[in-house]
Motif scaffolding. Structure first.
Motif, PDB file in Angstrom:
ATOM      1  N   ALA A 225       0.236  13.523 -16.708  1.00 20.46           N
ATOM      2  CA  ALA A 225      -0.690  13.017 -15.433  1.00 20.46           C
ATOM      3  C   ALA A 225       0.122  12.783 -14.276  1.00 20.46           C
ATOM      4  N   LYS A 226       0.055  13.585 -13.295  1.00 20.33           N
ATOM      5  CA  LYS A 226       0.956  13.410 -12.091  1.00 20.33           C
ATOM      6  C   LYS A 226       0.736  12.065 -11.365  1.00 20.33           C
ATOM      7  N   VAL A 227      -0.462  11.570 -11.624  1.00 20.25           N
ATOM      8  CA  VAL A 227      -1.045  10.670 -10.580  1.00 20.25           C
ATOM      9  C   VAL A 227      -0.167   9.664 -10.338  1.00 20.25           C
ATOM     10  N   LEU A 228       0.562   9.033 -11.467  1.00 19.14           N
ATOM     11  CA  LEU A 228       1.597   7.945 -11.173  1.00 19.14           C
ATOM     12  C   LEU A 228       2.924   8.602 -11.981  1.00 19.14           C
TER      13      LEU A 228
ATOM     14  N   TYR B 293      -2.558   5.004  -2.832  1.00 17.26           N
ATOM     15  CA  TYR B 293      -3.606   5.771  -2.257  1.00 17.26           C
ATOM     16  C   TYR B 293      -3.244   7.201  -2.534  1.00 17.26           C
ATOM     17  N   SER B 294      -4.103   7.909  -3.007  1.00 18.06           N
ATOM     18  CA  SER B 294      -3.836   9.451  -3.358  1.00 18.06           C
ATOM     19  C   SER B 294      -5.005  10.466  -3.100  1.00 18.06           C
ATOM     20  N   ASP B 295      -4.926  11.710  -3.514  1.00 18.81           N
ATOM     21  CA  ASP B 295      -6.012  12.485  -3.169  1.00 18.81           C
ATOM     22  C   ASP B 295      -7.084  12.425  -4.376  1.00 18.81           C
ATOM     23  N   VAL B 296      -6.658  11.399  -5.181  1.00 20.20           N
ATOM     24  CA  VAL B 296      -7.881  11.263  -6.406  1.00 20.20           C
ATOM     25  C   VAL B 296      -8.215   9.563  -6.127  1.00 20.20           C
ATOM     26  N   ASP B 297      -9.617   9.401  -6.384  1.00 21.60           N
ATOM     27  CA  ASP B 297      -9.821   8.004  -6.236  1.00 21.60           C
ATOM     28  C   ASP B 297      -9.525   7.005  -7.406  1.00 21.60           C
ATOM     29  N   GLY B 298      -8.788   7.427  -8.238  1.00 20.30           N
ATOM     30  CA  GLY B 298      -8.428   6.718  -9.642  1.00 20.30           C
ATOM     31  C   GLY B 298      -7.765   7.413 -10.530  1.00 20.30           C
ATOM     32  N   VAL B 299      -7.700   6.886 -11.649  1.00 20.32           N
ATOM     33  CA  VAL B 299      -7.036   7.572 -12.811  1.00 20.32           C
ATOM     34  C   VAL B 299      -8.490   8.044 -13.842  1.00 20.32           C
ATOM     35  N   TYR B 300      -8.580   9.267 -14.064  1.00 23.49           N
ATOM     36  CA  TYR B 300      -9.426   9.940 -14.847  1.00 23.49           C
ATOM     37  C   TYR B 300      -9.185  10.106 -16.234  1.00 23.49           C
ATOM     38  N   THR B 301     -10.085  10.449 -16.933  1.00 20.58           N
ATOM     39  CA  THR B 301      -9.952  10.785 -18.480  1.00 20.58           C
ATOM     40  C   THR B 301      -9.140  11.934 -18.517  1.00 20.58           C
ATOM     41  N   THR B 302      -9.189  12.605 -17.616  1.00 19.17           N
ATOM     42  CA  THR B 302      -8.192  13.877 -17.554  1.00 19.17           C
ATOM     43  C   THR B 302      -8.117  14.255 -16.178  1.00 19.17           C
ATOM     44  N   ASP B 303      -7.405  15.240 -15.726  1.00 22.96           N
ATOM     45  CA  ASP B 303      -6.993  15.951 -14.438  1.00 22.96           C
ATOM     46  C   ASP B 303      -8.223  16.254 -13.947  1.00 22.96           C
ATOM     47  N   PRO B 304      -8.888  15.614 -12.862  1.00 21.69           N
ATOM     48  CA  PRO B 304     -10.331  16.040 -12.570  1.00 21.69           C
ATOM     49  C   PRO B 304     -10.345  17.353 -11.750  1.00 21.69           C
ATOM     50  N   ASN B 305      -8.894  17.622 -11.332  1.00 23.03           N
ATOM     51  CA  ASN B 305      -8.982  19.202 -10.732  1.00 23.03           C
ATOM     52  C   ASN B 305      -8.801  20.378 -11.923  1.00 23.03           C
ATOM     53  N   ILE B 306      -8.898  20.017 -12.935  1.00 21.24           N
ATOM     54  CA  ILE B 306      -9.127  21.114 -13.878  1.00 21.24           C
ATOM     55  C   ILE B 306     -10.224  20.967 -15.051  1.00 21.24           C
TER      56      ILE B 306
ATOM     57  N   GLN C 289       0.912  -1.163  -0.053  1.00 22.41           N
ATOM     58  CA  GLN C 289       0.117   0.015  -0.134  1.00 22.41           C
ATOM     59  C   GLN C 289       0.937   1.217   0.106  1.00 22.41           C
ATOM     60  N   LYS C 290       0.627   2.177  -0.880  1.00 21.82           N
ATOM     61  CA  LYS C 290       1.497   3.377  -0.901  1.00 21.82           C
ATOM     62  C   LYS C 290       0.510   4.472  -0.701  1.00 21.82           C
ATOM     63  N   PHE C 291       0.800   5.371   0.274  1.00 25.32           N
ATOM     64  CA  PHE C 291      -0.005   6.714   0.662  1.00 25.32           C
ATOM     65  C   PHE C 291       0.916   7.858   0.123  1.00 25.32           C
ATOM     66  N   GLY C 292       0.141   8.786  -0.671  1.00 30.93           N
ATOM     67  CA  GLY C 292       0.928  10.085  -1.087  1.00 30.93           C
ATOM     68  C   GLY C 292       0.751  11.142   0.011  1.00 30.93           C
ATOM     69  N   GLY C 293       1.337  12.364  -0.102  1.00 35.69           N
ATOM     70  CA  GLY C 293       1.687  13.537   0.665  1.00 35.69           C
ATOM     71  C   GLY C 293       0.407  13.896   1.336  1.00 35.69           C
ATOM     72  N   THR C 294      -0.663  14.009   0.498  1.00 36.66           N
ATOM     73  CA  THR C 294      -2.025  14.499   1.185  1.00 36.66           C
ATOM     74  C   THR C 294      -2.523  13.788   2.099  1.00 36.66           C
TER      75      THR C 294
HETATM   76  P1  ADP Z   1       0.389  12.036  -4.292  1.00 36.92           P
HETATM   77  O1  ADP Z   1       0.889  13.011  -3.461  1.00 36.92           O
HETATM   78  O2  ADP Z   1      -0.767  11.158  -3.563  1.00 36.92           O
HETATM   79  O3  ADP Z   1       1.543  11.210  -5.129  1.00 36.92           O
HETATM   80  P2  ADP Z   1       0.110  13.613  -6.950  1.00 36.92           P
HETATM   81  O4  ADP Z   1      -0.221  14.924  -6.682  1.00 36.92           O
HETATM   82  O5  ADP Z   1       1.481  12.949  -7.191  1.00 36.92           O
HETATM   83  O6  ADP Z   1      -0.382  12.519  -5.632  1.00 36.92           O
HETATM   84  O7  ADP Z   1      -0.846  13.127  -8.007  1.00 36.92           O
HETATM   85  C1  ADP Z   1      -2.286  13.129  -7.799  1.00 36.92           C
HETATM   86  C2  ADP Z   1      -2.854  14.178  -8.687  1.00 36.92           C
HETATM   87  O8  ADP Z   1      -2.488  13.971 -10.033  1.00 36.92           O
HETATM   88  C3  ADP Z   1      -4.127  14.620  -8.390  1.00 36.92           C
HETATM   89  O9  ADP Z   1      -4.408  15.545  -7.529  1.00 36.92           O
HETATM   90  C4  ADP Z   1      -4.691  15.252  -9.939  1.00 36.92           C
HETATM   91  O10 ADP Z   1      -4.703  16.563  -9.841  1.00 36.92           O
HETATM   92  C5  ADP Z   1      -3.378  14.785 -10.883  1.00 36.92           C
HETATM   93  N1  ADP Z   1      -3.817  14.279 -12.022  1.00 36.92           N
HETATM   94  C6  ADP Z   1      -3.350  14.635 -13.406  1.00 36.92           C
HETATM   95  N2  ADP Z   1      -4.104  14.000 -14.173  1.00 36.92           N
HETATM   96  C7  ADP Z   1      -4.701  12.820 -13.513  1.00 36.92           C
HETATM   97  C8  ADP Z   1      -5.685  11.905 -14.191  1.00 36.92           C
HETATM   98  N3  ADP Z   1      -5.862  11.589 -15.464  1.00 36.92           N
HETATM   99  N4  ADP Z   1      -6.060  11.186 -13.077  1.00 36.92           N
HETATM  100  C9  ADP Z   1      -6.096  11.515 -11.997  1.00 36.92           C
HETATM  101  N5  ADP Z   1      -5.406  12.498 -11.371  1.00 36.92           N
HETATM  102  C10 ADP Z   1      -4.741  13.191 -12.212  1.00 36.92           C
END
Ligand code: ADP
Ligand code: ASP
Ligand code: MG
Length: 406
Positions: free
Chosen positions: A208-211, A172-185, A6-11
């Motif tokens: 896409a920062k998520v991974l 585990y991150s501040d998003v609940d998965g990989v989205y079609t694009t960044d859900p924050n924008i 299990q990996k937990f991100g900074g938030t």
């Molecule tokens: P962590 O600190 O948990 O590693 P990151 O900030 O590195 O988290 O990555 C999570 C962020 O990636 C989200 O907050 C989101 O803004 C961004 N992001 C960009 N593109 C996507 C995508 N396609 N799906 C999900 N998250 C995305």
């Protein structure tokens, strides 16, 4: 009984209250009878703070000391989580990279993992101890502390999952998965149930920062099942896995953007053999990555050459290119640090025509000018003015019908 990483991100480890929530998530897996190895990031903002400290101490901090400093954020979170778990009656032990050891090459700030000795971890797991490992860090053959590049805890987690042959690696991150694009924008972004390694890799590389890109490369190489999940619910999440028949049908699966781009144009360069080598060799010699490159058609023996670099490398790149431009007889160089790269990604693109045309038309209809284009089998990227990033993402998301994706 399965082994789960299990990996937990900074938030998710940003303060002691959140670390206590993480402890509950770990205990939940433990109670289900699983063996757990946990990887943590530093508290949100901490790595940035440490980097700023290093940069305030010297113009160019020495790389060995820089890595030693910026890796400390993870030492705080892993020991805190181990303390919390022990307090709750679940024996836990934290490990730093050098204690494992997690061996890397000696490329400070972007070290590559070479070998993970799993003996100590396995010994603790056998005793029923929860092992908590500091992400983002390793140690080279001379015992220097190294770091794996920003977002590197993802790679620590996947590498450990591969080395331990874990059943799965949950990110585990501040998003609940990989989205079609960044859900924050883009509020129309849709969570994907699954995505192929190749698409995820392109998405990660293009912004896409998520991974972290290297974590996806490693997952593909060692066939690690990666789930991107939320701590708030046990449902949902995205599985990153091998490509299957359903995925091939999708023309475009995701849209990414990268605002960390700058463009350099070398104007009126003599068009003769050796010019590109003369321009780009000194850049790579200084570890500056060049992303897109275009060369205009030659006119009366001269041409313009445009390329992009990461914004953080711009000043250094400009100095190097300025010197080379004079040597090769170019007229001057122009710099634009107000650009962004927008990309569309999909494995089905290779077998469908008209995808590029649709992308260009959609951007043109909104008056967004395309400055550079690059394509691969599963990706098309365009450089545009940075102020149009959100507009471009949302227009392309609509054009390719991604809000209907499941
Ligand atoms: P962590 O600190 O948990 O590693 P990151 O900030 O590195 O988290 O990555 C999570 C962020 O990636 C989200 O907050 C989101 O803004 C961004 N992001 C960009 N593109 C996507 C995508 N396609 N799906 C999900 N998250 C995305
Ligand atoms: N703490 C490191 C960073 O901020 C590693 C990570 O979070 O993955 O880049
Ligand atoms: Mg991250």
């Amino acid at each position: 009984m399965s082994l789960i990483v299990q990996k937990f991100g900074g938030t998710l480890v940003a303060d002691i209250g959140k670390i206590k929530n993480v402890a509950q998530k770990v205990i939940y897996e433990r109670k289900r009878g699983n063996t757990v190895v946990v990887i943590l990031s530093a508290m949100a903002g901490e790595t940035d703070r440490l980097i700023a400290l290093a940069n305030s101490a010297a113009e160019v901090p020495e790389a060995r000391e820089y890595d030693s400093l910026i890796s400390t954020g993870e030492q705080v979170t892993v020991s805190l989580l181990a303390i919390v778990l022990n307090q709750l009656g679940y024996p836990a032990k934290s490990f730093l990279g050098f204690q494992i050891p997690l061996k890397t090459d000696n490329a400070h700030k972007k070290a590559r993992i070479e070998h993970i000795d799993t003996q100590k971890i396995r010994k603790e797991l056998k005793k029923g101890v929860i092992v908590v490992v500091a992400g983002f860090q390793g140690v080279d053959t001379d015992n220097n502390i190294t770091t794996l590049g920003r977002g590197g805890s993802d790679t620590s987690a996947v590498a450990l999952a591969a080395a331990l042959r874990a059943k799965q690696c949950d990110i585990y991150s501040d998003v609940d998965g990989v989205y079609t694009t960044d859900p924050n924008i883009c509020n129309k972004a849709k969570r994907l149930d699954k995505i192929s390694y190749d698409e995820m890799l392109e998405m990660a590389i293009t912004g896409a920062k998520v991974l972290q890109p290297r974590s996806v490369e490693m997952a593909k190489k060692f066939d690690v099942r990666v789930y991107v999940k939320s701590t708030f619910s046990n449902q949902g999440g995205t599985l990153v896995t091998k490509e299957d028949k359903d995925m091939e049908k999708e023309v475009v699966s995701g849209i990414t953007y990268d605002r960390d781009q700058a463009k350099i144009t070398v104007v009126h360069v003599p068009d003769k053999p050796g010019i590109a080598a003369a321009l780009f060799s000194p850049l790579s010699g200084n570890n500056i990555n060049v992303d897109m490159i275009i060369q205009n058609a030659s006119l009366e023996g001269h041409t313009d050459l445009t390329f992009t670099v990461s914004k953080k490398d711009l000043m250094e790149a400009k100095k190097i290119v300025d010197a080379t431009a004079k040597k090769i007889g170019a007229k001057n160089i122009e710099v634009d640090d107000q650009v962004a790269k927008i990309s569309i990604i999909g494995v089905g693109m290779a077998s469908h025509s008209g995808v590029a045309a649709k992308m260009f038309t959609s951007l043109a209809n909104e008056g967004v000018n395309i400055m550079m284009i690059s394509t691969s089998e599963i990706k098309i990227s365009c450089v545009i003015q940075r102020k149009y990033t959100e507009l471009a993402v949302s227009v392309l998301h609509d054009a390719f019908g991604l809000e209907k994706k499941k």
